[in-house]
Design a protein around this motif. Structure first.
Motif, PDB file in Angstrom:
ATOM      1  N   LEU A 107       0.772  -1.242   0.005  1.00 60.98           N
ATOM      2  CA  LEU A 107       0.196   0.122   0.331  1.00 60.98           C
ATOM      3  C   LEU A 107       0.929   0.942   0.177  1.00 60.98           C
ATOM      4  CD1 LEU A 107      -3.204   0.955   0.041  1.00 60.98           C
ATOM      5  CD2 LEU A 107      -2.168   1.102   2.535  1.00 60.98           C
ATOM      6  N   VAL A 108       0.649   2.403  -0.615  1.00 60.98           N
ATOM      7  CA  VAL A 108       1.276   3.513  -0.766  1.00 60.98           C
ATOM      8  C   VAL A 108       0.444   4.818  -0.983  1.00 60.98           C
ATOM      9  CG1 VAL A 108       2.858   4.423  -2.656  1.00 60.98           C
ATOM     10  CG2 VAL A 108       2.775   1.958  -2.436  1.00 60.98           C
ATOM     11  N   TYR A 109       1.323   5.387  -0.133  1.00 62.32           N
ATOM     12  CA  TYR A 109       0.527   7.027   0.379  1.00 62.32           C
ATOM     13  C   TYR A 109       1.098   7.923  -0.848  1.00 62.32           C
ATOM     14  CZ  TYR A 109      -0.206  10.748   3.602  1.00 62.32           C
ATOM     15  OH  TYR A 109      -0.367  12.237   4.136  1.00 62.32           O
ATOM     16  N   THR A 110       0.652   9.186  -1.327  1.00 62.20           N
ATOM     17  CA  THR A 110       1.233  10.051  -2.122  1.00 62.20           C
ATOM     18  C   THR A 110       0.624  11.509  -1.601  1.00 62.20           C
ATOM     19  OG1 THR A 110      -0.302   9.438  -4.314  1.00 62.20           O
ATOM     20  CG2 THR A 110       2.480   8.431  -3.914  1.00 62.20           C
ATOM     21  N   ALA A 111       0.900  12.539  -1.479  1.00 60.17           N
ATOM     22  CA  ALA A 111       0.285  13.260  -0.543  1.00 60.17           C
ATOM     23  C   ALA A 111       0.136  14.500  -1.823  1.00 60.17           C
ATOM     24  CB  ALA A 111       0.566  13.762   0.531  1.00 60.17           C
ATOM     25  N   GLY A 112      -0.528  15.516  -2.005  1.00 60.89           N
ATOM     26  CA  GLY A 112      -1.059  16.774  -3.377  1.00 60.89           C
ATOM     27  C   GLY A 112      -2.052  17.510  -3.065  1.00 60.89           C
ATOM     28  N   ILE A 113      -2.008  18.126  -3.786  1.00 63.87           N
ATOM     29  CA  ILE A 113      -3.577  19.164  -3.155  1.00 63.87           C
ATOM     30  C   ILE A 113      -4.471  18.869  -4.425  1.00 63.87           C
ATOM     31  CG2 ILE A 113      -1.736  21.272  -2.778  1.00 63.87           C
ATOM     32  CD1 ILE A 113      -1.807  22.246  -5.031  1.00 63.87           C
ATOM     33  N   VAL A 114      -5.124  19.683  -4.130  1.00 64.16           N
ATOM     34  CA  VAL A 114      -6.921  20.265  -5.121  1.00 64.16           C
ATOM     35  C   VAL A 114      -6.574  21.261  -5.781  1.00 64.16           C
ATOM     36  CG1 VAL A 114      -9.030  20.514  -5.812  1.00 64.16           C
ATOM     37  CG2 VAL A 114      -8.199  19.313  -3.649  1.00 64.16           C
ATOM     38  N   SER A 115      -6.318  20.603  -7.268  1.00 62.53           N
ATOM     39  CA  SER A 115      -5.134  21.754  -8.725  1.00 62.53           C
ATOM     40  C   SER A 115      -6.565  22.068  -8.863  1.00 62.53           C
ATOM     41  CB  SER A 115      -4.914  20.706  -9.494  1.00 62.53           C
ATOM     42  OG  SER A 115      -3.815  20.251  -8.655  1.00 62.53           O
ATOM     43  N   SER A 116      -7.839  21.209  -9.388  1.00 60.57           N
ATOM     44  CA  SER A 116      -9.179  21.522 -10.039  1.00 60.57           C
ATOM     45  C   SER A 116      -9.884  21.371  -9.137  1.00 60.57           C
ATOM     46  CB  SER A 116      -9.381  22.421 -11.156  1.00 60.57           C
ATOM     47  OG  SER A 116      -8.721  21.447 -11.978  1.00 60.57           O
ATOM     48  N   VAL A 117     -11.732  21.914  -9.820  1.00 63.52           N
ATOM     49  CA  VAL A 117     -12.853  21.632  -8.885  1.00 63.52           C
ATOM     50  C   VAL A 117     -13.704  21.341 -10.488  1.00 63.52           C
ATOM     51  CG1 VAL A 117     -14.771  20.990  -7.902  1.00 63.52           C
ATOM     52  CG2 VAL A 117     -13.072  21.898  -7.266  1.00 63.52           C
ATOM     53  N   GLN A 118     -14.228  20.181 -10.869  1.00 60.80           N
ATOM     54  CA  GLN A 118     -15.105  19.755 -12.126  1.00 60.80           C
ATOM     55  C   GLN A 118     -16.569  19.583 -11.635  1.00 60.80           C
ATOM     56  OE1 GLN A 118     -14.684  17.523 -15.379  1.00 60.80           O
ATOM     57  NE2 GLN A 118     -17.071  17.443 -15.799  1.00 60.80           N
ATOM     58  N   MET A 119     -17.861  20.936 -11.629  1.00 59.51           N
ATOM     59  CA  MET A 119     -18.849  20.234 -10.812  1.00 59.51           C
ATOM     60  C   MET A 119     -19.665  20.032 -11.817  1.00 59.51           C
ATOM     61  SD  MET A 119     -18.614  21.618  -7.913  1.00 59.51           S
ATOM     62  CE  MET A 119     -20.118  21.491  -7.399  1.00 59.51           C
ATOM     63  N   THR A 120     -20.659  18.846 -11.770  1.00 62.18           N
ATOM     64  CA  THR A 120     -21.901  18.912 -12.816  1.00 62.18           C
ATOM     65  C   THR A 120     -23.282  18.875 -11.664  1.00 62.18           C
ATOM     66  OG1 THR A 120     -22.270  16.599 -14.269  1.00 62.18           O
ATOM     67  CG2 THR A 120     -21.938  16.333 -11.695  1.00 62.18           C
ATOM     68  N   ASP A 121     -24.220  18.652 -12.886  1.00 63.67           N
ATOM     69  CA  ASP A 121     -26.013  18.355 -12.074  1.00 63.67           C
ATOM     70  C   ASP A 121     -25.844  17.458 -12.314  1.00 63.67           C
ATOM     71  OD1 ASP A 121     -25.733  21.096 -12.005  1.00 63.67           O
ATOM     72  OD2 ASP A 121     -26.207  21.504 -13.529  1.00 63.67           O
ATOM     73  N   PHE A 122     -26.760  16.547 -11.083  1.00 64.30           N
ATOM     74  CA  PHE A 122     -26.984  15.054 -11.316  1.00 64.30           C
ATOM     75  C   PHE A 122     -27.895  15.050 -10.409  1.00 64.30           C
ATOM     76  CE2 PHE A 122     -26.999  10.543 -10.062  1.00 64.30           C
ATOM     77  CZ  PHE A 122     -26.316  10.321 -11.262  1.00 64.30           C
ATOM     78  N   ASN A 123     -29.480  14.620 -11.401  1.00 65.04           N
ATOM     79  CA  ASN A 123     -30.435  14.349 -10.437  1.00 65.04           C
ATOM     80  C   ASN A 123     -30.937  15.696 -10.038  1.00 65.04           C
ATOM     81  OD1 ASN A 123     -30.722  11.476 -11.760  1.00 65.04           O
ATOM     82  ND2 ASN A 123     -30.814  10.870  -9.432  1.00 65.04           N
ATOM     83  N   GLN A 124     -30.673  17.138 -10.635  1.00 66.45           N
ATOM     84  CA  GLN A 124     -31.149  18.504 -10.669  1.00 66.45           C
ATOM     85  C   GLN A 124     -30.534  18.615  -9.106  1.00 66.45           C
ATOM     86  OE1 GLN A 124     -35.235  17.441  -9.858  1.00 66.45           O
ATOM     87  NE2 GLN A 124     -36.078  18.507 -12.044  1.00 66.45           N
ATOM     88  N   LYS A 125     -29.470  17.899  -8.882  1.00 62.47           N
ATOM     89  CA  LYS A 125     -28.420  18.680  -7.415  1.00 62.47           C
ATOM     90  C   LYS A 125     -27.656  18.841  -8.233  1.00 62.47           C
ATOM     91  CE  LYS A 125     -26.124  17.745  -3.215  1.00 62.47           C
ATOM     92  NZ  LYS A 125     -26.524  18.906  -2.501  1.00 62.47           N
ATOM     93  N   ARG A 126     -26.653  19.888  -7.906  1.00 60.52           N
ATOM     94  CA  ARG A 126     -25.230  20.274  -8.115  1.00 60.52           C
ATOM     95  C   ARG A 126     -24.277  19.924  -6.956  1.00 60.52           C
ATOM     96  NH1 ARG A 126     -23.432  22.461 -12.760  1.00 60.52           N
ATOM     97  NH2 ARG A 126     -21.270  24.163 -12.554  1.00 60.52           N
ATOM     98  N   MET A 127     -23.625  19.383  -8.146  1.00 54.76           N
ATOM     99  CA  MET A 127     -21.780  18.382  -6.911  1.00 54.76           C
ATOM    100  C   MET A 127     -21.099  18.173  -6.968  1.00 54.76           C
ATOM    101  SD  MET A 127     -23.785  14.019  -7.080  1.00 54.76           S
ATOM    102  CE  MET A 127     -24.514  14.637  -6.295  1.00 54.76           C
ATOM    103  N   VAL A 128     -19.634  18.021  -6.278  1.00 55.07           N
ATOM    104  CA  VAL A 128     -18.650  17.746  -7.830  1.00 55.07           C
ATOM    105  C   VAL A 128     -18.484  16.531  -7.538  1.00 55.07           C
ATOM    106  CG1 VAL A 128     -16.444  17.177  -6.844  1.00 55.07           C
ATOM    107  CG2 VAL A 128     -17.620  19.201  -5.825  1.00 55.07           C
ATOM    108  N   ALA A 129     -17.788  16.584  -9.913  1.00 54.21           N
ATOM    109  CA  ALA A 129     -17.403  15.487 -10.886  1.00 54.21           C
ATOM    110  C   ALA A 129     -16.560  14.910  -9.870  1.00 54.21           C
ATOM    111  CB  ALA A 129     -18.354  15.735 -11.774  1.00 54.21           C
ATOM    112  N   TRP A 130     -15.593  15.711 -10.757  1.00 57.81           N
ATOM    113  CA  TRP A 130     -14.325  15.540 -10.892  1.00 57.81           C
ATOM    114  C   TRP A 130     -13.466  16.764  -9.577  1.00 57.81           C
ATOM    115  CZ3 TRP A 130     -12.815  10.787 -12.347  1.00 57.81           C
ATOM    116  CH2 TRP A 130     -13.655  10.192 -13.484  1.00 57.81           C
TER     117      TRP A 130
END
Length: 553
Positions: free
Chosen positions: A176-199
């Motif tokens: 098992l390997v642990y690696t670290a970083g940061i959130v570089s960007s966020v892609q949102m989506t609409d799923f079943n009429q709710k706005r949420m993070v996709a990626w």
């Protein structure tokens, strides 16, 4: 129809994705939440929930959680694609490799999103396992499953937020390997009429085998499933993509779920990984491959994910075979006319899909660059941007920096390595007889310096070519290899269940094909290597197992 509606089964999933999970979260929460670990940041404790998923031809990662008393494993669809049953390896000791322990059975998966769920009901020996047994380590497996906390659907991490990944990349074996970083960007989506993070995009190191694991915040909340990596050739930039866990749970409560791989593979508009490559199978053995072909087709690649586009033929255009781990595998296509817009899709040995449209700005030709490429078959499709847009061009492929494994460096075979051509189960009086497996012989390990004995010669790969588990009593089990070209000189090496080594160069004076008699070797595991007499020579052919009398051609 591409999708099926799960009436009774779907009702069951709604139950244990709502009632049980919500019982430990606030009434307003819409994402299943389990109790957090006592320590806010205890990587070792969380690690034991991350499992290694093994199929006969690949490994990947997953997370094991409990819903309404049922043990479920979440992973990426591409990790287990085509397999109704998988082997689950767990960390009994966080400082040791994962140990094969449980078996998972497919429950549902999503055709649109790269997500699959398996249920664990028994161990690999057939003994029943329950969630209640894993509440403590006082069980036959000496393993306690930790509980995970999942981020809420209303929480959106901002750019720059630290995160970490846990998984089993192929380059680390079964560790098992642990690696670290940061959130570089966020892609949102609409799923079943709710706005949420996709990626969530991240700069954290992600390699083949990481797929299906978990991505965590600093306070130990699971934010998503590491799924794929995009790479830019000119700058060498890499960006990993994490499927958000709120979207994964939302998908699991939708109607668009499948329960059978037949319903996924057979749609008329999908690529067919089982099809014969139109322009053949080619082994990459140090030299550059240049393969003329005609790009284009009518099958859309868009169902494979957001980075996949264009239209290609049903069957692969070519299959490229790697014999060793390489630092980088390059596959590019150059159209004969600069105005043609080509796309590329590659399916790797671990069943992951990789896609590219333009390999750099101002260039309409695609290219894929796979770091730490693992041995096995890479299926390649070259498409056009528009349906039925056919045009000629050339595929260029080469491997750079063949990695010397620990086994190779020490002059020993890697008995713990994943077999290049799968694991096979045979029992006495098996049918059909012979049982045949297509392999490509050869490698960089000098057999004569690794094993002492008559016939121990030639060069083979570090990992076994084939692993075979045999059961029952037989008086005539044999293994032999037949090269496609009779002038090629192959050798065979087998490690039998008692740990002894056996070798052969030529089965008899009239052939260059090898054979070993295994009649007295008994039940258990056989690891088989097929070598070539000369280093750098790779030989295509078939490995056969038989219980009959045979004259090797």
């Amino acid at each position: 129809m591409r999708y099926i509606y799960l009436s009774a089964l779907f009702a069951t999933f709604v139950c244990f994705y709502t009632t049980s999970a919500y019982a430990q979260s606030s009434p307003a929460s819409k994402t299943p939440v389990l109790a957090a670990p006592e320590s806010e940041q205890d990587i070792n404790a969380l690690s034991k929930a991350v499992v290694q998923i093994r199929t006969p031809n690949s490994t990947g990662s997953g997370s094991m959680v409990v819903y309404q008393g049922r043990l479920m494993v979440f992973t990426n669809r591409h990790v287990t694609e085509g397999h109704d049953s998988v082997e689950i390896a767990i960390l009994k000791d966080v400082h040791e490799p994962a140990v094969p322990t449980f078996r998972g059975e497919l429950r549902v998966f999503s055709a649109e999103y790269d997500l699959a769920v398996y249920e664990v009901n028994e161990d690999i020996e057939g003994r029943t396992v329950t969630a209640e047994q894993l509440n403590t380590s006082d069980n036959p497996w000496e393993y306690q499953l930790p509980q995970l906390e999942f981020i809420d659907a209303d929480d959106v991490l901002s750019r720059g937020t630290p995160l970490a990944l846990l998984g089993y990349p192929g380059l680390a074996g079964d560790e098992l390997v642990y690696t670290a970083g940061i959130v570089s960007s966020v892609q949102m989506t609409d799923f079943n009429q709710k706005r949420m993070v996709a990626w969530y995009r991240t700069n954290a190191e992600m390699s083949p085998g990481n797929s299906g694991g978990i991505a965590l915040t600093n306070d130990g909340r699971v934010i998503g499933i590491p799924t794929m990596v995009a790479m830019e050739e000119r700058t060498g930039g890499r960006l990993g993509s994490i499927l958000s866990i709120p979207l994964a749970f939302a998908v699991m409560q939708s109607d668009d779920l499948l329960t059978s791989w037949d319903d996924y593979y057979n749609p008329d508009d999908h690529l067919n990984p089982e099809g014969e490559p139109t322009y053949g199978q080619h082994t990459l053995a140090g030299s550059q491959l240049n393969l003329p072909l005609t790009a284009g087709g009518s099958r859309s690649a868009s169902y494979l994910g957001e980075l996949c586009t264009g239209y290609a033929a049903e069957n692969p255009d070519a299959t490229l075979t790697l014999r060793e781990v390489t630092e980088r595998l390059t596959i590019e296509f150059n159209a004969s006319e600069s105005t043609k817009d080509a796309t590329m899709v590659v399916r790797a040995p671990d069943n992951s899909w990789h896609c590219n449209d333009d390999r750099e700005a101002g260039n309409l030709n695609p290219g894929l660059y796979l770091e730490q490429a693992q041995p096995g078959d890479y299926q390649v499709w070259v498409g056009g941007y528009q349906p039925s847009d056919f045009f000629s061009g050339n595929v260029t492929a080469y491997s750079a920096g063949v990695e010397t494994t620990t086994a190779e460096a020490s002059g020993a075979f890697n008995l713990n390595g994943d077999p290049l051509y799968g694991t096979h189960q045979l029992s006495a009086f098996f049918l059909p007889d012979p049982h045949s497996i297509e392999v490509v012989a050869g490698g960089n390990v000098d057999i004569s310096e690794t094993i002492d004995g008559s016939g121990c010669t030639g060069f083979a790969a570090a990992n076994p070519d084939v692993r075979m588990h045999f059961s029952g009593s037989t008086a005539g089990l044999k293994a032999y290899f037949v090269a496609d070209n009779p002038i090629e000189d192959a050798t065979i090496v087998i490690n039998t269940p008692d740990g002894s080594w056996h070798c052969n160069d030529d089965a008899h004076g009239s052939t260059l094909n090898p054979m070993l008699d295994l009649a007295t070797s008994g039940e258990g595991r056989y690891d088989i290597w097929i070598g070539s007499y000369r280093q750098g020579n790779y030989i295509s052919g078939k490995l056969h197992f038989t219980e009959m009398s045979v004259e090797v051609p």
